[in-house]
Design an enzyme around this catalytic site. Structure first.
Site, short mmCIF file in Angstrom:
data_model
loop_
_atom_site.label_atom_id
_atom_site.label_comp_id
_atom_site.label_asym_id
_atom_site.label_seq_id
_atom_site.Cartn_x
_atom_site.Cartn_y
_atom_site.Cartn_z
N ASP A 93 0.05 -0.44 -5.04
CA ASP A 93 -1.08 0.20 -5.72
C ASP A 93 -0.73 1.56 -6.34
O ASP A 93 -1.28 1.95 -7.36
CB ASP A 93 -2.32 0.32 -4.79
CG ASP A 93 -2.00 0.94 -3.45
OD1 ASP A 93 -0.84 1.37 -3.23
OD2 ASP A 93 -2.91 1.01 -2.60
N ASN A 94 0.19 2.28 -5.72
CA ASN A 94 0.64 3.57 -6.28
C ASN A 94 1.97 3.92 -5.65
O ASN A 94 2.40 3.29 -4.69
CB ASN A 94 -0.39 4.68 -6.04
CG ASN A 94 -0.91 4.75 -4.62
OD1 ASN A 94 -2.04 4.38 -4.32
ND2 ASN A 94 -0.05 5.21 -3.70
N CYS B 96 -5.20 4.82 -3.95
CA CYS B 96 -5.47 3.44 -3.53
C CYS B 96 -6.71 2.83 -4.15
O CYS B 96 -6.63 1.82 -4.87
CB CYS B 96 -5.62 3.35 -2.02
SG CYS B 96 -4.22 3.99 -1.10
N ASP C 241 0.84 -1.20 0.00
CA ASP C 241 0.00 0.00 0.00
C ASP C 241 0.88 1.25 0.00
O ASP C 241 1.57 1.52 0.99
CB ASP C 241 -0.89 -0.03 1.25
CG ASP C 241 -2.05 0.94 1.14
OD1 ASP C 241 -2.09 1.73 0.18
OD2 ASP C 241 -2.92 0.91 2.03
N ASP C 242 0.91 1.97 -1.11
CA ASP C 242 1.68 3.24 -1.19
C ASP C 242 3.19 3.04 -1.28
O ASP C 242 3.94 3.92 -0.87
CB ASP C 242 1.45 4.13 0.05
CG ASP C 242 0.16 4.93 0.01
OD1 ASP C 242 -0.58 4.83 -0.98
OD2 ASP C 242 -0.08 5.66 0.99
#
Ligand SMILES: *[C@@H]1O[C@H](CO)[C@@H](O)[C@H](O)[C@H]1NC(C)=O
Ligand SMILES: *[C@@H]1O[C@H](CO)[C@@H](O)[C@H](O)[C@H]1NC(C)=O
Ligand SMILES: *[C@@H]1O[C@H](CO)[C@@H](O)[C@H](O)[C@H]1NC(C)=O
Ligand SMILES: *[C@@H]1O[C@H](CO)[C@@H](O)[C@H](O)[C@H]1NC(C)=O
Ligand SMILES: *[C@@H]1O[C@H](CO)[C@@H](O)[C@H](O)[C@H]1NC(C)=O
Length: 509
Positions: free
Chosen positions: A310-311, A76, A40-41
Site C-alpha cells: 500500500d505504501n 494505508c 502493509d507498509d
C-alpha cells in the site's frame, strides 16, 4: 448431425474451432483468474524486497517487475481506498486513517465502496475471496461493525482495524470471529494463506476466481513467526543515501528531527528493519504455497498474480526514525510484480505505474469495458503483455497527502505543541496536520522531476531533480527558472481537481 458431414467439413469445423481458440487466447477473451497480494507498509526503495526470494522467483522472474511503481498517497487507508476504487484521494475522499477522514466511514460505504472494482468482478461472475487487513477502521463500531461486508465479495475474512498478527478479530462473512495468540491456530499471515488454499480447493470450476490477500506484514508490531525470529540477526537498516542526513532545506517537519540521531533511535530502527524482514518470510511462504496450489489444480497458467504494497516506508532517512507519510521516494515507491498469461518472463518494466492503475488493469483482464468504469488510473495490461492491448504512456502524475495530527499535546513529549503525531521514538514527529502536500511527478526518458507544494503557513515548495539527485538531498526550488516553477504549479492545480479522463489526458495539461 455429424453423420451428415463429409470429412472435409469436419476438418473445416475443427480448423474453425482451433482458430476461435487461438483468437480467444490471444485477445484474452477467456476469463482469467486473478490474485492480488497486498502487503502493509512494504518499501521497495530500502531493500524491502530482499527477503522475498520465493516471491521474486515465482512472480517477478516468471513475469514482469515494475521498477517505477508508485502509490498516489503514502498512507494505508487512503492508499487502499485508491487501490479499491482506482481513484485519487481527491475523488474517493478518504483523507486519512480515521473515520472522520472517511476511512471505512458510512459515506465511503454508501459511495466509493459500492462501486469499487470487486463489484464489477462479481458482475463478471468471478468467485471472489478476501482475507486480511482491509481498511484501518473496518469492523469498528463507527466503521460499520463486522456485520458490514462490502459488496462484490463472496467470501470475506477481513481483519477488524489495523494490522496485527495475534489477538485480533475477523469478520468472517459478517460474523465476528475472535483469535488468540497460538501460532498454529492464529498467526494471521498463515491463516490468510490457509484459508485462500481452502477456497481454491472448494471453488467451482465453472467460474474464474479473484482473491485479494492482505497480510499484516511487514507492518508494526512486526511479530514474526517463531521459526523466523532468529533470521537476519546481523541485518541493519542501510546507512547510505539520505540516512541520517539533515533535512535543513526541506519543509518544517523535516527540519525538526534530532540530527544526528541518538543511539536509542538507531537501535529502535535497526530492530524494526530486521523484524520487518522476518515477518515477510511468512508472506514469501504464502506465495510459494499459492503457486503450488495453482499448479496442482491446473490453474497456474490461467492466473494473473499481482504482488504489491500500500505504501513504502523509511528507517532513518533524513533522521526520521520509522514511518511513511512523506513525499520522498522511500515512502511513495512500492513493489509491483505481476505474472500471468501473455506476460513474458523476466521482464523489467520502466514505465511508471500507479496504485490507481491496479483496478483498471484487473478489470481489463476480467473483460470489463473500461469506458463504463469511473477510474482515474489506466490499465497497464498492455505494458506487461503488448499483444493484448494498445499501449499508452503517462508523462506525469499526482501524489497527494493530508497530514494527520492530534489536537492535544502528546503527554510523552511535553515540549511539543499540539497538531503533531507519530512522535516516537525520542519525540521525533513523523506527521502533523499541516504536513499536507501535493506533488506533480514527471518521469520519462528525458525528465525525472518532483515538484511539491505544502499547505502550511510557509506555503513551502520542494523541487527535486531525481536524475542528478536520486536521494533528494538538495531542494532546488531556488535554482529553477521561475517560469518552470509556474508551469509545474499550473500542472499541479489541474491534477488536483482531475477526474477520470482529465487525470490521464496529457493534452489538457
Ligand atoms: C467524506 O466523503 C464524503 C462523500 O463520500 C464527502 O462529502 C466528505 O466531504 C468527505 N469527508 C472528508 C473529511 O473529506
Ligand atoms: C494476547 O492476549 C493475551 C490475553 O490478553 C495476552 O496474555 C497475550 O500476551 C497476548 N499476546 C500477544 C502476542 O499480544
Ligand atoms: C496453516 O496450515 C498449516 C498446514 O496445515 C498448519 O501447520 C498451520 O498451523 C496453519 N496455521 C494457521 C494459522 O491456520
Ligand atoms: C530470469 O533471469 C535470471 C537472471 O538473469 C535467471 O537466473 C532466471 O533463470 C530467469 N528466469 C526465467 C523464468 O527465465
Ligand atoms: C482526519 O481527517 C479529518 C477530516 O479532515 C480530521 O477532522 C481529522 O482530525 C483527521 N484525523 C487525524 C488523525 O488527523
Amino acid at each position: 448431425m455429424m453423420e451428415g458431414l463429409r470429412s472435409g467439413d469436419v476438418t473445416l469445423l475443427l480448423l474453425l474451432l482451433l482458430l476461435t481458440c487461438v483468437r480467444c487466447a490471444a485477445a484474452g477473451d477467456k476469463l482469467r483468474n486473478i490474485i492480488l497480494i497486498l502487503t502493509d507498509d512494504q518499501d521497495v526503495h530500502l531493500g524491502g524486497m530482499t527477503p522475498m526470494k520465493k516471491a521474486k522467483s515465482l512472480i517477478g522472474e516468471a513475469g514482469a517487475t515494475f521498477v517505477n511503481s508508485f502509490t498516489v498517497t503514502p498512507l494505508c487507508c487512503p492508499s487502499r481506498s485508491s487501490i479499491l476504487t482506482g481513484q485519487y484521494p481527491h475523488n474517493h475522499e478518504v483523507r486519512n486513517n480515521s473515520v472522520s477522514g472517511n476511512c471505512s466511514s458510512p459515506q465511503w460505504q454508501s459511495g466509493p465502496e459500492a462501486s469499487a472494482f470487486p463489484v464489477y468482478l462479481s458482475k463478471q461472475k468471478y468467485q471472489t475471496f478476501y482475507a486480511g487487513k482491509y481498511l484501518n477502521q473496518y469492523g469498528k463500531k463507527d466503521g460499520g461493525d463486522v456485520g458490514h461486508v462490502p459488496p462484490g465479495w463472496d467470501q470475506w475474512h477481513a481483519l477488524m482495524g489495523n494490522s496485527q498478527y495475534y489477538n485480533y478479530t475477523l469478520s468472517v462473512n459478517g460474523k465476528e470471529q475472535k483469535h488468540g495468540d497460538s501460532y498454529e491456530a492464529d498467526y494471521l499471515t498463515d491463516l490468510i494463506t490457509n484459508r485462500s488454499l481452502k477456497f481454491l480447493d472448494d471453488r467451482s470450476p465453472q467460474h474464474p476466481f479473484f482473491l485479494m490477500l492482505s497480510p499484516p506484514a511487514p507492518h508494526s508490531p512486526w511479530t514474526a513467526a517463531p521459526k523466523y525470529q532468529k533470521e537476519f540477526s546481523n541485518v541493519k537498516a542501510p546507512r547510505d543515501g539520505s540516512f541520517d542526513k539533515p533535512g535543513k532545506d526541506k519543509h518544517w517537519l523535516l527540519r525538526q528531527p534530532v540530527n544526528p540521531m541518538p543511539e536509542s533511535s538507531l537501535d529502535f530502527l535497526d530492530n524494526a528493519y530486521r523484524k520487518r524482514w522476518q515477518t515477510l518470510l511468512s508472506v514469501d511462504d504464502m506465495v510459494e504455497l499459492l503457486v503450488k496450489k495453482l499448479e496442482s489444480i491446473k490453474e497456474l497458467d490461467n492466473t494473473y498474480i499481482f504482488y504489491t504494497s500500500d505504501n513504502g516506508y523509511h528507517t532513518g532517512q533524513f533522521s526520521l526514525p520509522i514511518d511513511k507519510r512523506q513525499l520522498y521516494e522511500f515512502d511513495i515507491r512500492v513493489p509491483l510484480m505481476v505474472r500471468g498469461p501473455g506476460i513474458k518472463p523476466n521482464q523489467t518494466l520502466q514505465a511508471p505505474v500507479l496504485n490507481i492503475d491496479l483496478a483498471p488493469t484487473i478489470l481489463d483482464i476480467s473483460g470489463v469495458n473500461l469506458s463504463t468504469v469511473n477510474v482515474d488510473g489506466q490499465s497497464f495490461l498492455s505494458q506487461m503483455a503488448p499483444s493484448l492491448r494498445n499501449g499508452t504512456t503517462r508523462p506525469y502524475f499526482l501524489v497527494e497527502y493530508n497530514g494527520e495530527g492530534q489536537p492535544t499535546k502528546d503527554p510523552a513529549c511535553p515540549k511539543l505543541g499540539p497538531g503533531l503525531s507519530q512522535c516516537f521514538p525520542d519525540c521525533v514527529c513523523e506527521d502533523a496536520f499541516n504536513n499536507t502536500y501535493a506533488c506533480v511527478r514527471t518521469l520519462d526518458s528525458k525528465n525525472n522531476l518532483q515538484y511539491c507544494e505544502f499547505a502550511d503557513n510557509e506555503s513551502f515548495v520542494e523541487v527535486y531533480n531525481l536524475t542528478s539527485d536520486p536521494h533528494q538531498l538538495e531542494n532546488i526550488v531556488k535554482k529553477v527558472d521561475p517560469a518552470v516553477l509556474q508551469a509545474m504549479n499550473q500542472r499541479l492545480i489541474k491534477l488536483q481537481s482531475c477526474q477520470g479522463d482529465s487525470c490521464r489526458d496529457t493534452k489538457q495539461r
